[in-house]
Design an enzyme around this catalytic site. Structure first.
Site, PDB file in Angstrom:
ATOM      1  N   HIS A   1      -9.659   1.060  -1.025  1.00 17.11           N
ATOM      2  CA  HIS A   1      -9.587   1.743   0.267  1.00 17.11           C
ATOM      3  C   HIS A   1     -10.992   1.689   0.877  1.00 17.11           C
ATOM      4  CE1 HIS A   1      -5.811   3.241  -1.229  1.00 17.11           C
ATOM      5  NE2 HIS A   1      -5.626   4.066  -0.218  1.00 17.11           N
TER       6      HIS A   1
ATOM      7  N   ASP B   1       1.729   4.064   2.761  1.00 16.78           N
ATOM      8  CA  ASP B   1       0.671   4.878   2.156  1.00 16.78           C
ATOM      9  C   ASP B   1       1.262   6.018   1.316  1.00 16.78           C
ATOM     10  OD1 ASP B   1      -1.927   5.486   1.536  1.00 16.78           O
ATOM     11  OD2 ASP B   1      -2.502   6.250   3.498  1.00 16.78           O
ATOM     12  N   ASP B   2       1.618   7.129   1.947  1.00 15.09           N
ATOM     13  CA  ASP B   2       2.186   8.286   1.235  1.00 15.09           C
ATOM     14  C   ASP B   2       3.405   8.761   2.021  1.00 15.09           C
ATOM     15  OD1 ASP B   2      -0.050   8.908  -0.839  1.00 15.09           O
ATOM     16  OD2 ASP B   2      -1.107   8.624   1.060  1.00 15.09           O
TER      17      ASP B   2
ATOM     18  N   HIS C   1       0.859  -1.195   0.000  1.00 16.57           N
ATOM     19  CA  HIS C   1       0.000   0.000   0.000  1.00 16.57           C
ATOM     20  C   HIS C   1       0.889   1.238   0.000  1.00 16.57           C
ATOM     21  CE1 HIS C   1      -3.821   2.034   1.902  1.00 16.57           C
ATOM     22  NE2 HIS C   1      -3.135   2.900   1.184  1.00 16.57           N
TER      23      HIS C   1
ATOM     24  N   GLU D   1     -11.213   3.632   6.086  1.00 17.78           N
ATOM     25  CA  GLU D   1     -10.182   4.566   6.544  1.00 17.78           C
ATOM     26  C   GLU D   1     -10.918   5.692   7.284  1.00 17.78           C
ATOM     27  OE1 GLU D   1      -8.082   6.658   3.416  1.00 17.78           O
ATOM     28  OE2 GLU D   1      -6.381   7.148   4.720  1.00 17.78           O
TER      29      GLU D   1
ATOM     30  N   HIS E   1       1.190   4.803  -2.506  1.00 21.39           N
ATOM     31  CA  HIS E   1       0.781   5.606  -3.669  1.00 21.39           C
ATOM     32  C   HIS E   1       2.051   6.247  -4.198  1.00 21.39           C
ATOM     33  CE1 HIS E   1      -3.552   5.483  -2.500  1.00 21.39           C
ATOM     34  NE2 HIS E   1      -3.003   5.287  -1.311  1.00 21.39           N
TER      35      HIS E   1
HETATM   36  N1  ADE Z   1      -4.660   8.693  -2.024  1.00 25.56           N
HETATM   37  C1  ADE Z   1      -3.419   8.799  -1.546  1.00 25.56           C
HETATM   38  N2  ADE Z   1      -3.414   8.472  -0.242  1.00 25.56           N
HETATM   39  C2  ADE Z   1      -4.675   8.145   0.103  1.00 25.56           C
HETATM   40  C3  ADE Z   1      -5.300   7.717   1.290  1.00 25.56           C
HETATM   41  N3  ADE Z   1      -4.631   7.553   2.428  1.00 25.56           N
HETATM   42  N4  ADE Z   1      -6.622   7.482   1.271  1.00 25.56           N
HETATM   43  C4  ADE Z   1      -7.326   7.655   0.149  1.00 25.56           C
HETATM   44  N5  ADE Z   1      -6.784   8.050  -0.996  1.00 25.56           N
HETATM   45  C5  ADE Z   1      -5.465   8.294  -1.031  1.00 25.56           C
HETATM   46 ZN    ZN Z   2      -3.747   4.728   0.524  1.00 25.77          ZN
END
Ligand code: ADE
Ligand code: ZN
Length: 350
Positions: free
Chosen positions: A213, A294-295, A33, A216, A35
Site C-alpha cells: 500500500h 479493499d474492505d 486488492h 493512499e 483484505h
Molecule cells: N488494511 C485494511 N484496509 C486497509 C487500507 N485501505 N489501507 C491500509 N491498510 C488496510
Molecule cells: Zn487495502
C-alpha cells in the site's frame, strides 16, 4: 417540445447506465486488492461474536452500520482491528473466506488475490495454523465447487516494527506453498516503506512476489520507496502518485499496476466526491489501474458496486470498463497462459 427532448435524453442516459452496469456484471473479473478481514459483514460479525463469546459494543446490525462512519484511514482501522477479534477458530476463517468467495461467484469475479493480516491474529493469540488452514480450505473449496482461482498475499502491519514482520515471515515458512506474495498495509502516514526493506528482501529471496500500500494517505515519496526499496510488483492504491508528474511518467513507462479502490477512497476521504475520482485520468495518463473493493463490508460494496459507482458518478465508459477489467487480469500473479485465456474470453464479449 424542449421538455420532450430532455425526457428522451434522460431516458437514453438511463438506458446507457443500465447497459454498462450489465456489462460489468457479465464480464469475468479479477480482484487483486481485498483484505479478507475487511469482508467481515456485520451479520457475520455478530454471529461469530456470539459463537465465540466475544463482547462487542454493538447490539445489532443497525448500530454497527451507524458506527461505520469513519472518514480517514486510522478511524477505519480502529474498527477493523476490533472487528477481527471475533475471528478465532479455523472454522471462523473458513466461513469468512467462503462467504467472500460466494460473493465472487455472484459477481463473476473468477480470480482473486486475497490479503490477510497474520499479525492481527497472532497478536491476539491465534495460531498461524488456525488461519492458514481455515483460509486455505475455503480457497480449495472455491476452486473445486465454484471454479474460482485464488492466491493469498500475506501483509505486514506497518504500524508494528520490522522485527515483528520478520518473525511473521519466519512463522509463514511452513505455508509458503500457499502464499504468492507479501504486502504492506495498515496506518500509512509515519510508517514509510523503507522501514521494511529487510523483510521484503528476505521475501524476495524466498521467491515471493511483493506488493505494498503506498500513496493512499502517504505522499509520492512513499510510492518511490515502494518501487526503489521494496522492489514491488504492484502498488496498492497509489492515488497520491498523481501529485508528481515524474512519478506518473515512471509508473506509466514501467506499466506498474495500481490496485485502485474507489469506494474505499470515498469512505476514507482520499477523494471527496465519487464524481472527482481520478480513475479516468489515471487511464488517460497511461497508468495500469484496475478496480478493487479493499474492505467491502466496511466501504459499501464488492467489485461490481465499485464499477457501478464509477459509472454513475464519474462517467466511466464501455472502453474504460474493458481496459480496467483487462488490467486486472494482466496485473495478476496468474501464469501468462492463464491470463491469455481470460483475455480471450473478455475480448469475445466486446
Ligand atoms: N488494511 C485494511 N484496509 C486497509 C487500507 N485501505 N489501507 C491500509 N491498510 C488496510
Ligand atoms: Zn487495502
Amino acid at each position: 417540445m424542449a421538455v420532450g427532448i430532455i425526457r428522451v435524453l434522460i431516458s437514453l442516459y438511463h438506458r446507457e447506465m443500465q447497459n454498462l452496469k450489465q456489462l460489468v456484471a457479465r464480464l469475468p473479473k479479477a480482484e487483486l486488492h481485498i483484505h479478507i478481514e475487511g469482508s467481515l459483514e456485520p451479520a457475520m460479525l455478530l454471529e461469530l461474536a456470539g459463537r465465540n463469546g466475544v463482547k462487542l459494543p454493538y447490539p445489532d446490525i443497525d448500530s454497527i452500520n451507524d458506527a461505520y462512519n469513519f472518514n480517514c484511514l486510522q478511524d477505519f482501522l480502529d474498527l477493523y482491528y476490533q472487528g477481527m477479534s471475533v475471528l478465532q477458530t479455523e472454522q471462523d476463517f473458513h466461513d469468512l473466506a467462503w462467504a467472500y468467495l460466494q460473493r465472487c461467484k455472484q459477481q463473476n469475479v473468477v480470480h482473486c488475490e486475497i490479503f490477510f493480516d497474520p499479525q492481527g491474529h497472532t497478536e491476539r493469540g491465534v495460531d498461524f495454523a488456525t488461519f492458514m488452514q481455515g483460509l486455505g480450505s475455503a480457497l480449495d473449496r472455491a476452486e473445486s465447487e465454484l471454479g474460482i482461482s485464488s492466491k493469498l498475499i500475506m501483509c505486514f502491519l506497518r504500524h508494528l516494527d520490522e522485527q515483528s514482520a520478520l518473525t511473521t515471515l519466519d512463522s509463514a515458512l511452513p505455508y509458503l506453498e500457499r502464499i504468492a506474495a507479501v504486502g504492506l498495509d495498515s496506518s500509512e502516514l509515519g510508517h514509510p516503506p523503507h522501514l521494511f526493506s529487510n523483510v521484503f528482501k528476505r521475501a524476495a529471496e524466498l521467491g515471493l512476489k511483493r506488493v505494498a500500500h503506498a500513496g493512499e494517505e502517504g505522499p509520492p515519496e512513499y510510492v518511490y520507496e515502494a518501487l526503489d526499496v521494496l522492489l514491488v510488483d504492484r502498488i496498492d492504491h497509489g492515488n497520491r502518485a498523481l501529485e508528481d508528474s515524474a512519478l506518473v511518467q515512471r509508473l506509466a513507462d514501467e506499466n506498474m499496476p495500481l490496485t485502485v479502490c474507489p469506494q474505499s477512497n470515498l469512505r476514507l476521504g482520499v477523494v471527496s466526491d465519487m464524481a472527482d475520482h481520478p480513475i479516468r485520468k489515471m487511464l488517460a495518463l497511461g497508468l495500469n489501474a484496475c478496480i478493487n473493493s479493499d474492505d467491502p463490508a466496511y466501504f459499501g460494496g464488492y467489485v461490481n458496486e465499485n464499477f457501478c459507482a464509477l459509472i454513475a458518478a464519474a462517467g466511466v465508459t464501455k472502453d474504460e470498463i474493458f481496459q480496467l477489467v483487462i488490467n486486472g487480469f494482466k496485473s495478476s500473479f496468474l501464469t501468462q497462459a492463464e491470463i491469455q485465456s481470460h483475455l480471450e474470453r473478455i475480448e469475445s464479449m466486446r
